[in-house]
Design a protein around this motif. Structure first.
Motif, short mmCIF file in Angstrom:
data_model
loop_
_atom_site.label_atom_id
_atom_site.label_comp_id
_atom_site.label_asym_id
_atom_site.label_seq_id
_atom_site.Cartn_x
_atom_site.Cartn_y
_atom_site.Cartn_z
N HIS A 66 5.85 -5.11 4.79
CA HIS A 66 6.45 -5.87 3.70
C HIS A 66 7.97 -5.72 3.84
O HIS A 66 8.51 -4.63 3.67
CB HIS A 66 5.98 -5.32 2.35
CG HIS A 66 6.58 -6.02 1.18
ND1 HIS A 66 6.99 -5.36 0.04
CD2 HIS A 66 6.87 -7.33 0.96
CE1 HIS A 66 7.48 -6.22 -0.82
NE2 HIS A 66 7.42 -7.42 -0.28
N PHE A 103 3.11 -7.45 -1.81
CA PHE A 103 3.14 -7.90 -0.41
C PHE A 103 3.52 -9.38 -0.39
O PHE A 103 2.78 -10.22 0.09
CB PHE A 103 1.78 -7.68 0.25
CG PHE A 103 1.80 -7.79 1.75
CD1 PHE A 103 2.45 -6.84 2.52
CD2 PHE A 103 1.15 -8.84 2.40
CE1 PHE A 103 2.46 -6.93 3.90
CE2 PHE A 103 1.16 -8.95 3.78
CZ PHE A 103 1.82 -7.99 4.54
N THR A 154 6.90 -11.11 4.77
CA THR A 154 5.92 -10.16 5.30
C THR A 154 5.71 -10.40 6.79
O THR A 154 5.95 -11.50 7.29
CB THR A 154 4.57 -10.30 4.57
OG1 THR A 154 4.11 -11.65 4.68
CG2 THR A 154 4.71 -9.96 3.10
#
Length: 292
Positions: free
Chosen positions: A147, A165, A169
């Motif tokens: 992340h 998240f 990412t």
């Protein structure tokens, strides 16, 4: 006899915090004058070494034309310093009142495979700009997803919750396929990132992050996207849907595919009533003006 170029360093020297230009930039001027090192389609590879990482930057897009040139201007400067081989893919949604970020990211993943064999995929919101070049856009060597956008200015550079998240990412080809990509069911803002977090945990992955002093982002201003009123209900029913909902079930129709100097632009219809549209589109491709 030509000598093989050395491998690029995993952490190139002289990287650090950078300033961000949020001023308006004309996209056509940026395309024609800036970044001559970038090949058509937004593809770059270092000239003095062989990149260790080959990265596709997948950006879901709709109604953010003012952000696109700012994003491209910042990201190309940022990524070239990291000695990566990369391509930028802007995936634009047409029709539908509700934005579907997860489905667009699945489309971007699949369509980017037609261009090259990428090792790593960065799923990137267009309104987030990294503030530190040590935030390397690669997939972690420890084999877990990363992340990147952990510290955003609008959130006071703090992580709202541990399992977040979203935003920016990174996943490898293997990881993304193993979790069957993003869910296609989240129409409107919110839910698809938490759904992905569940998928990752289910398959035995954990989330990694850079230090919060490095994983810092500026968020560009914009009007709020319409929320998904059913996201909580869909999230509660995630268990058991992972294998059937995702890459394996995504349906879409590419309306246009344009190569620009600084990016590949894919315009896709991802609505759920695609069958009749596909037949109409095919008929026009076959018969053209005879239908009018």
């Amino acid at each position: 006899m030509l000598r093989a170029r050395p491998l690029c360093e995993l952490l190139p020297p002289n990287l650090g915090p950078i300033s961000i230009n949020r001023s308006y930039i004309d996209l056509e001027e940026l395309d024609s004058r800036a970044f001559p090192e970038v090949k058509w389609g937004g593809h770059f590879s270092p000239h003095d070494c062989t990149a260790v990482h080959k990265v596709a930057i997948i950006v879901p897009f709709r109604d953010r034309k003012q952000h696109l040139p700012i994003f491209l201007n910042h990201m190309h400067r940022f990524l070239m310093k990291q000695k990566l081989e990369y391509g930028i893919f802007i995936i634009e949604q047409v029709r539908s009142d509700y934005f579907n970020r997860g489905k667009l990211l699945n489309v971007g993943f699949l369509e980017s495979q037609n261009v090259s064999h990428w090792h790593c995929f960065i799923f990137h919101d267009i309104d987030l700009l990294p503030m530190d070049q040590r935030n390397i856009y690669s997939c972690p060597l420890e084999k877990h997803p990363r992340h990147h956008a952990a510290a955003v200015d609008r959130l006071h550079f703090k992580l709202p919750y541990t399992d977040l998240f979203g935003g920016v990412t990174a996943m490898t080809l293997e990881q993304f396929k193993k979790v069957n990509g993003f869910s296609n069911r989240y129409w409107g803002w919110g839910g698809e990132d938490d759904d992905m977090c569940y998928r990752l945990f289910k398959m035995g992955y954990r989330i990694t992050r850079y230090n919060m002093s490095v994983a810092r982002y500026i968020m560009l201003g914009h009007s709020k996207t319409r929320a998904n009123p059913k996201r909580g209900q869909i999230l509660s029913g995630v268990k058991g849907k992972m294998k059937k909902d995702g890459l394996s079930s995504v349906e879409y129709l590419v309306m246009k595919r344009n190569l620009h100097q600084l990016y590949t632009h894919i315009i896709a219809d991802i609505n759920e009533d695609l069958e009749s549209l596909k037949l109409t589109y095919l008929a026009h491709m076959l018969f053209g003006d005879k239908l009018s």
